[in-house]
Design a protein around this motif. Structure first.
Motif, PDB file in Angstrom:
ATOM      1  N   GLY A  76      17.260 -32.909  41.738  1.00 40.80           N
ATOM      2  CA  GLY A  76      18.057 -34.121  41.654  1.00 40.80           C
ATOM      3  C   GLY A  76      18.622 -34.489  43.016  1.00 40.80           C
ATOM      4  N   ALA A  77      19.271 -35.655  43.084  1.00 35.64           N
ATOM      5  CA  ALA A  77      19.761 -36.167  44.368  1.00 35.64           C
ATOM      6  C   ALA A  77      20.952 -35.376  44.894  1.00 35.64           C
ATOM      7  N   GLY A  78      21.764 -34.807  44.002  1.00 35.62           N
ATOM      8  CA  GLY A  78      22.941 -34.062  44.450  1.00 35.62           C
ATOM      9  C   GLY A  78      22.571 -32.916  45.370  1.00 35.62           C
ATOM     10  N   THR A  79      21.584 -32.130  44.961  1.00 32.87           N
ATOM     11  CA  THR A  79      21.169 -31.003  45.791  1.00 32.87           C
ATOM     12  C   THR A  79      20.360 -31.470  46.998  1.00 32.87           C
ATOM     13  N   GLU A  80      19.538 -32.483  46.812  1.00 34.18           N
ATOM     14  CA  GLU A  80      18.723 -32.973  47.929  1.00 34.18           C
ATOM     15  C   GLU A  80      19.628 -33.518  49.037  1.00 34.18           C
ATOM     16  N   ASN A  81      20.682 -34.221  48.663  1.00 37.57           N
ATOM     17  CA  ASN A  81      21.581 -34.812  49.653  1.00 37.57           C
ATOM     18  C   ASN A  81      22.375 -33.761  50.428  1.00 37.57           C
ATOM     19  N   CYS A  82      22.554 -32.586  49.831  1.00 36.10           N
ATOM     20  CA  CYS A  82      23.313 -31.522  50.493  1.00 36.10           C
ATOM     21  C   CYS A  82      22.439 -30.631  51.370  1.00 36.10           C
ATOM     22  N   SER A  83      21.127 -30.795  51.281  1.00 37.65           N
ATOM     23  CA  SER A  83      20.220 -29.951  52.051  1.00 37.65           C
ATOM     24  C   SER A  83      20.329 -30.267  53.544  1.00 37.65           C
ATOM     25  N   ARG A  84      20.048 -29.274  54.372  1.00 32.27           N
ATOM     26  CA  ARG A  84      20.267 -29.408  55.816  1.00 32.27           C
ATOM     27  C   ARG A  84      19.133 -28.795  56.627  1.00 32.27           C
ATOM     28  N   LEU A  85      18.923 -29.347  57.838  1.00 35.76           N
ATOM     29  CA  LEU A  85      18.005 -28.778  58.819  1.00 35.76           C
ATOM     30  C   LEU A  85      18.769 -28.574  60.118  1.00 35.76           C
ATOM     31  N   PHE A  86      18.727 -27.349  60.630  1.00 38.97           N
ATOM     32  CA  PHE A  86      19.379 -27.016  61.890  1.00 38.97           C
ATOM     33  C   PHE A  86      18.308 -26.618  62.904  1.00 38.97           C
ATOM     34  N   GLU A 144       9.168 -29.560  59.985  1.00 37.25           N
ATOM     35  CA  GLU A 144       8.751 -29.830  58.600  1.00 37.25           C
ATOM     36  C   GLU A 144       8.431 -28.564  57.826  1.00 37.25           C
ATOM     37  N   THR A 145       7.872 -27.523  58.496  1.00 35.61           N
ATOM     38  CA  THR A 145       7.522 -26.323  57.742  1.00 35.61           C
ATOM     39  C   THR A 145       8.755 -25.520  57.334  1.00 35.61           C
ATOM     40  N   ALA A 146       9.822 -25.579  58.124  1.00 31.94           N
ATOM     41  CA  ALA A 146      11.056 -24.884  57.747  1.00 31.94           C
ATOM     42  C   ALA A 146      11.606 -25.447  56.436  1.00 31.94           C
ATOM     43  N   THR A 147      11.607 -26.781  56.317  1.00 32.80           N
ATOM     44  CA  THR A 147      12.122 -27.385  55.087  1.00 32.80           C
ATOM     45  C   THR A 147      11.185 -27.114  53.913  1.00 32.80           C
ATOM     46  N   LEU A 148       9.896 -27.092  54.176  1.00 35.12           N
ATOM     47  CA  LEU A 148       8.936 -26.795  53.120  1.00 35.12           C
ATOM     48  C   LEU A 148       9.115 -25.357  52.635  1.00 35.12           C
ATOM     49  N   ARG A 149       9.293 -24.412  53.563  1.00 31.25           N
ATOM     50  CA  ARG A 149       9.510 -23.012  53.170  1.00 31.25           C
ATOM     51  C   ARG A 149      10.813 -22.858  52.390  1.00 31.25           C
ATOM     52  N   ALA A 150      11.826 -23.631  52.758  1.00 30.19           N
ATOM     53  CA  ALA A 150      13.102 -23.554  52.033  1.00 30.19           C
ATOM     54  C   ALA A 150      12.929 -23.981  50.581  1.00 30.19           C
ATOM     55  N   LYS A 151      12.138 -25.024  50.365  1.00 36.30           N
ATOM     56  CA  LYS A 151      11.891 -25.474  48.988  1.00 36.30           C
ATOM     57  C   LYS A 151      11.008 -24.483  48.228  1.00 36.30           C
ATOM     58  N   SER A 204      26.878 -30.245  45.070  1.00 34.20           N
ATOM     59  CA  SER A 204      25.539 -29.751  44.753  1.00 34.20           C
ATOM     60  C   SER A 204      25.456 -29.142  43.355  1.00 34.20           C
ATOM     61  N   CYS A 205      26.492 -29.374  42.523  1.00 34.18           N
ATOM     62  CA  CYS A 205      26.544 -28.854  41.143  1.00 34.18           C
ATOM     63  C   CYS A 205      26.314 -27.345  41.094  1.00 34.18           C
ATOM     64  N   PRO A 206      27.208 -26.569  41.732  1.00 36.75           N
ATOM     65  CA  PRO A 206      27.074 -25.120  41.669  1.00 36.75           C
ATOM     66  C   PRO A 206      27.446 -24.577  40.279  1.00 36.75           C
ATOM     67  N   PRO A 207      27.016 -23.335  39.994  1.00 35.03           N
ATOM     68  CA  PRO A 207      26.419 -22.380  40.914  1.00 35.03           C
ATOM     69  C   PRO A 207      24.984 -22.746  41.281  1.00 35.03           C
ATOM     70  N   ASN A 208      24.716 -22.634  42.581  1.00 35.69           N
ATOM     71  CA  ASN A 208      23.424 -23.033  43.140  1.00 35.69           C
ATOM     72  C   ASN A 208      22.482 -21.859  43.341  1.00 35.69           C
ATOM     73  N   PHE A 212      19.160 -26.747  48.605  1.00 42.17           N
ATOM     74  CA  PHE A 212      19.958 -26.369  47.440  1.00 42.17           C
ATOM     75  C   PHE A 212      19.220 -26.701  46.146  1.00 42.17           C
ATOM     76  N   GLN A 213      19.436 -25.877  45.132  1.00 37.97           N
ATOM     77  CA  GLN A 213      19.040 -26.211  43.774  1.00 37.97           C
ATOM     78  C   GLN A 213      20.272 -26.059  42.891  1.00 37.97           C
ATOM     79  N   CYS A 214      20.465 -27.008  41.983  1.00 37.16           N
ATOM     80  CA  CYS A 214      21.648 -26.999  41.115  1.00 37.16           C
ATOM     81  C   CYS A 214      21.486 -25.971  39.991  1.00 37.16           C
ATOM     82  N   TRP A 215      22.547 -25.800  39.193  1.00 42.02           N
ATOM     83  CA  TRP A 215      22.475 -24.781  38.131  1.00 42.02           C
ATOM     84  C   TRP A 215      21.354 -25.067  37.130  1.00 42.02           C
ATOM     85  N   PRO A 216      21.001 -26.357  36.811  1.00 42.14           N
ATOM     86  CA  PRO A 216      19.768 -26.549  36.036  1.00 42.14           C
ATOM     87  C   PRO A 216      18.565 -26.385  36.980  1.00 42.14           C
ATOM     88  N   ALA A 217      18.267 -25.127  37.312  1.00 45.05           N
ATOM     89  CA  ALA A 217      17.237 -24.833  38.325  1.00 45.05           C
ATOM     90  C   ALA A 217      15.860 -25.027  37.714  1.00 45.05           C
TER      91      ALA A 217
END
Length: 289
Positions: free
Chosen positions: A145-155, A196-203, A181-185, A267-272
Motif C-alpha cells: 500500500g501507499a503508506g509503506t511505499e511512501n515511508c521507504s527510503r534510499l540512502f 535501483e538494485t538496492a531498492t529491488l533487493r529491499a523489496k 507505515s501502519c506498524p508493526p512493520n 517497509f511492509q505494513c502489518w497486513p504483510a
C-alpha cells in the motif's frame, strides 16, 4: 503444456489469496506480539488486527481498504518455453482480480492523477524476471500500500560508512516513519548494488518468511540487532506505543562499486501481503499463503 489461460487464472488466485489471507508466519508473529505486549492500547490494536484478519479470511474480503499495487518476481527456467506473453497475461490477471475480488482502483497517471479503473498502466503491475537453469517456473507477489511505499527510503552513503552507520540510517528511517507505515512493520533492507538494485533487493527481502533465517550469518546477526533496537523505540502498533514496532527485519546485499554504498529501506505494513506459485507436477499452483 502450461497455457496462457491456466497461467492467468493462477495469477488471479495469487492476488486473491494475498489480498484476503495473511501468511501463517506473519499471523503467528502478530499472535506472539499480543502475548508479550502489556500496554492496553497496543493490545487493543493487536486484537483488532487479528479480528480483522479472521473476518477477511472468512468473508474472502480484502484485509485492508488500500489493496495496494503489485510487484511480481518471476524465476523462469531457461528451458521452460512459454508460448504466450507473460507480462500481458499478468496484466490481464490484475484486471480480472480488480473486478472479481474486488480491489480498489489505486493506479493513476503520475502527472494528471487520472485513475486506471483496472489497476494497470505503464509498469503496473511491476514484473521482474530472473532466468534460471532448467524448466522450473516460480512466481512471487508482493502487495504494498501507499503508506509503506511512501515511508521507504534510499540512502547513497559514503563507501567507508561501515555497518554501524548502516544500522543508524535504517533505525532513523523506522523512527521517522512512526505510525505512518501502519506498524508493526516488516522492514526490508537492500545493501549495495546500485541505486535501483538496492531498492529491488529491499523489496525482495520482504518476501522471505519470518520463520526463515538469513543464510548469511553476518546478515542474520545484523537483522537481529536491528529488530531488537527497533522494538526499543516504543513506536508500537499503529504508532501509539508498545513493545512491537517491527515483526522482523530482512536484509539482502549485492556487490557494489568501490566508491559507492547504496542502502535502501522498504517497509511492509502489518497486513504483510504476499503469495507464491510454482510448478507442481507440471501444473502452476499457488503454494502460499
Amino acid at each position: 503444456m502450461l497455457t496462457e489461460t491456466s497461467f492467468r487464472d493462477t495469477v488471479v488466485e495469487m492476488i486473491r489469496r494475498a489480498e484476503t489471507t495473511l501468511p501463517r508466519d506473519v499471523l503467528s508473529a502478530l499472535r506472539r506480539a499480543l502475548n508479550r505486549e502489556r500496554e492496553p492500547l497496543a493490545r487493543f490494536h493487536l486484537k483488532m488486527m487479528l479480528e480483522n484478519l479472521s473476518l477477511a479470511r472468512k468473508l474472502q474480503a480484502p484485509i485492508c481498504q488500500d489493496t495496494g499495487t503489485f510487484t511480481f518476481f518471476v524465476k523462469l527456467g531457461l528451458k521452460r518455453g512459454l508460448r504466450f506473453d507473460l507480462g500481458k497475461a499478468m496484466t490481464e490477471a490484475v484486471k480480472i482480480a480488480t473486478r472479481e475480488v474486488p480491489l480498489r482502483a489505486n493506479a493513476v497517471d503520475p502527472l494528471t492523477r487520472r485513475p486506471s479503473p483496472s489497476n494497470t498502466g505503464r509498469d503496473q503491475p511491476a514484473v521482474h524476471i530472473e532466468i534460471t537453469p532448467g524448466k522450473d517456473l516460480e512466481l512471487e507477489l508482493l502487495v504494498k500500500g501507499a503508506g509503506t511505499e511512501n515511508c521507504s527510503r534510499l540512502f547513497m552513503m559514503r563507501p567507508t560508512a561501515g555497518v554501524a552507520a548502516i544500522e543508524e540510517v535504517v533505525l532513523k528511517a523506522i523512527e521517522e516513519a512512526g505510525g505512518k507505515s501502519c506498524p508493526p512493520n516488516i522492514v526490508g533492507v537492500g545493501i549495495g548494488g546500485s541505486m535501483e538494485t538496492a531498492t529491488l533487493r529491499a523489496k525482495q527481502a520482504l518476501l522471505r518468511p519470518l520463520n526463515v533465517k538469513n543464510p548469511d550469518p553476518e546478515l542474520a546477526k545484523l537483522e537481529h540487532r536491528l529488530e531488537s533496537s527497533a522494538n526499543k523505540l516504543n513506536i508500537g502498533p499503529m504508532g501509539l506505543g508498545g513493545k512491537t514496532t517491527v515483526l522482523g527485519v530482512r536484509i539482502e546485499k549485492a556487490a557494489c562499486h568501490t566508491a559507492s554504498l547504496p542502502v535502501a529501506v522498504a517497509f511492509q505494513c502489518w497486513p504483510a501481503r504476499r503469495s507464491k506459485a510454482k510448478l507442481v507436477n507440471g501444473k502452476l499452483r499457488v503454494v502460499e499463503p
